[in-house]
Enzyme design. Sequence first.
Site, short mmCIF file in Angstrom:
data_model
loop_
_atom_site.label_atom_id
_atom_site.label_comp_id
_atom_site.label_asym_id
_atom_site.label_seq_id
_atom_site.Cartn_x
_atom_site.Cartn_y
_atom_site.Cartn_z
N HIS A 134 0.82 -1.22 0.00
CA HIS A 134 0.00 0.00 0.00
C HIS A 134 0.85 1.27 0.00
O HIS A 134 0.68 2.12 -0.89
CB HIS A 134 -0.97 -0.02 1.18
CG HIS A 134 -1.70 1.28 1.39
ND1 HIS A 134 -2.57 1.81 0.46
CD2 HIS A 134 -1.65 2.18 2.42
CE1 HIS A 134 -3.05 2.96 0.90
NE2 HIS A 134 -2.51 3.21 2.08
N HIS A 167 3.67 7.01 5.55
CA HIS A 167 2.44 7.69 6.00
C HIS A 167 1.60 6.89 6.99
O HIS A 167 0.79 7.46 7.71
CB HIS A 167 1.58 8.10 4.79
CG HIS A 167 0.78 7.00 4.18
ND1 HIS A 167 1.28 6.12 3.24
CD2 HIS A 167 -0.51 6.64 4.36
CE1 HIS A 167 0.34 5.29 2.87
NE2 HIS A 167 -0.76 5.57 3.53
N ASP A 168 1.80 5.58 7.07
CA ASP A 168 1.01 4.77 8.01
C ASP A 168 1.81 4.20 9.17
O ASP A 168 1.24 3.50 10.02
CB ASP A 168 0.33 3.61 7.26
CG ASP A 168 -0.99 4.03 6.61
OD1 ASP A 168 -1.58 5.02 7.06
OD2 ASP A 168 -1.41 3.37 5.65
N GLU A 172 0.64 5.54 12.62
CA GLU A 172 -0.74 5.14 12.92
C GLU A 172 -0.86 3.65 13.21
O GLU A 172 -1.61 3.23 14.09
CB GLU A 172 -1.63 5.51 11.73
CG GLU A 172 -3.11 5.23 11.94
CD GLU A 172 -3.92 5.68 10.74
OE1 GLU A 172 -4.94 5.03 10.46
OE2 GLU A 172 -3.54 6.67 10.10
N ASP A 173 -0.09 2.82 12.48
CA ASP A 173 -0.31 1.37 12.52
C ASP A 173 0.80 0.56 13.18
O ASP A 173 0.66 -0.65 13.35
CB ASP A 173 -0.50 0.84 11.09
CG ASP A 173 -1.76 1.39 10.43
OD1 ASP A 173 -2.66 1.84 11.16
OD2 ASP A 173 -1.84 1.38 9.19
N ASP A 218 -3.44 8.51 -1.16
CA ASP A 218 -3.80 7.41 -0.25
C ASP A 218 -5.24 6.96 -0.48
O ASP A 218 -5.53 5.77 -0.58
CB ASP A 218 -3.60 7.90 1.18
CG ASP A 218 -3.98 6.86 2.21
OD1 ASP A 218 -3.66 5.67 2.02
OD2 ASP A 218 -4.63 7.23 3.22
#
Length: 752
Positions: free
Chosen positions: A63, A88-89, A92-93, A156
């Site tokens: 992704h 970018h993630d 967050e993840d 995204d």
Amino acid sequence: MYEIDEEKEEQAIQAKYEELIAACRQVFPLTPKTEEEIFRAFTLAKKSHKGIRRKSGEPYIFHPLAVALIAVQEVGLGPIAVVCALLHDVVEDTDVTLDEIRTIFGERVAIIVDGVTKIEDVIGLQQSDSKQAENYRKILLSMCNDAYVIFLKLCDRLHNMRTLDSMRDTKKLAIASETSYLYIPLAHRLGLYAIKTELEDLVMRYTNPEKYYEIATLIDATSGTEERLKQTFTKQVIEILDSHGYKYTIKTRVKSVYSCWKKMERKGIPFKEIYDLYAMRIILDEPPEVEKQECFNVYSLLVGKFKYNPNRTRDWISNPKSNGYESLQVTIMTPIGQWVEVQIRSTRMDTIAEKGMAAHFLYKEAHPEENIKDNPVEEWLQQIRSTLENTEKSALDLVQEFRETLYTNEIVLFTPKGHSIKLPAHSSVLDFAFAIHSDLGLHCIGAKVNSKVESVGYRLHAGDQVQVLTGRNAQPEDNWLELVRTQRAKEAIKDALRLQRKGFREEGEKRLKEILEKLHYRYNLSNLGQLKSYFEIASDTDLFYQVATGSLGENDILECFDRGQPSKTRRHHLYFLGPYRNLFDWDENHIQPTGTYTDAQENTNHQSILLDENYESYETLPAPCCNPVQGDNVVGIVADGKIMVHRTTCRKARDEMATHENRIVRARWRPGETVALLSGIAFTAIDRQGLLQEITRIVSEEMNLNMRAITIEAIEGVVHGIIMLYVLNLDNLNQLMDGIKNLEGVEQVNRI
């Protein structure tokens, strides 16, 4: 079904990374230092996401790699965007922190990554509030600090929409609704039209799949016509351009599925009547000093050779759009009898048309030494920054107000000294005054528009010259909010009214206590809340102001507590003009159309909907905003202890899903059951004797349907009508619409 093979996955990941690097080399200079930075971001992302898989089963690292590739290939962003897209993630993840990102990659990367990171927990969030809206607000505020935030969020979102199939149904609807609610309008405003068009098609694919695939099939079937156009029209255009020595590129495209559907819905026409299905783009390789003149020269050559539609000609070169879009557009009749929209622009204009505001932003990034005036990106970000930093409003209210500005067309106006000011179309004198200075707006009493005195609410037109008139004692009034379109004017007026009303607070509160004591009601938060809810008043200050000024009196307050809630009595109107009046027996209290209507339908058991197990005990009701019938794709929205069943295409439902994902309930029709549900159609026809009689014959005699109400209005020989009636299913409704479409003089029939 995805099959896990870690060895093949590792090879695929490496291949995706090499594809990304190759794309970077084509877009910007890839120095050893830049490539090393991108590799470090890739390595950290790959390590952080190790063992994590997407819903499809594939490794998660696919992704961020895909988002980075979209950022480079489809938006043209630079190396810092690639680094941020890969990362970018991770915050967050995974366990990676923002401080670690800041230490390794620097402050700007950390700011951008933080901007695209969702808020997982919002302290103090009430059940009625929206975590999604808080995230939207955070994204938009972050965008004001660095435009890369919103460019990356769009990349995204595009990849998420492209890979939505593996999600559960309610998640598909939530993501599609969010996309429609905010990301498509943003792509439009930023001028990223290719991304906007693809997102529109993808949203339609998940919210209205039957119609999407129906129109997609019809478009595919026109491939023969497209080939004939190339052999005739395109060939002649090439001959014209070659004979005049132009260097150029020609591109062609077919109208998108969503655009075709919108035109069919808006105009009430079948697919075969879409006359601008095809478009051609002529991109001239000309230097900036002559590009505009050469575009007009090519336009002259084309309209001199072919017939064209003057009503479909647009000059966005003389007056570019607010996002910088420049192009000449003309719709031409081709030799095979097919209309084609031709867009004429230079290479520079095409870059801006493809990349939108991103092109301006990237130019500024590449040329920091230049002092660029009138940069549309900076101007726009400054406008929204002032709006979103208003902390007195909820995030949902702020985002909804922001959305209203995204699709607005603009007009150019002039001051007495000839300075130009851009405002939304249909702006008023007040908007113009506030655009110059808040004090000028607050004391405005009117204006001289083209030397003629006009009121504060006068709607301005493109090219008007405006001289604002002021009065020393003038001050804002409540109705001013209805006269303005710009957010700047609205905020200034609200602030001024708020200050005015604070002066009435003590007097109004005292008066309200006296009234409540007289009526034997307590002055407490509960009763204040009931008054504000009943009269739809936003704050205590506004309530006290209305009491102090006499807008709310003793009788009004007594009515509120006697009735508790506003009346929900249904009112149906039936208007008859000319030959239609005698077709019905009616009086002022009751309407009885030709079909037999009873209250039985109002009390139909609507448990014909299958819901998730957790919601089977809830009462379900068809939503009056979209009137779903059996056969529609539907979704349930929890509201006030009930489940309202909407069509998945319903704008109200999509907005609700976009802001309150936790209220979405999977719903589908129970097989084998038929329930008569209220639906409506609107029609437009040429006025003639007997038309309404023929329509009611189809409804009542041919289809044996019960009509609830009909509204008719005839203006200058054209009839506009709305019929509300009960139908069993979607096929039933479509059959009725087809029958009415076939009547003589009927121009449009649409479902409402």
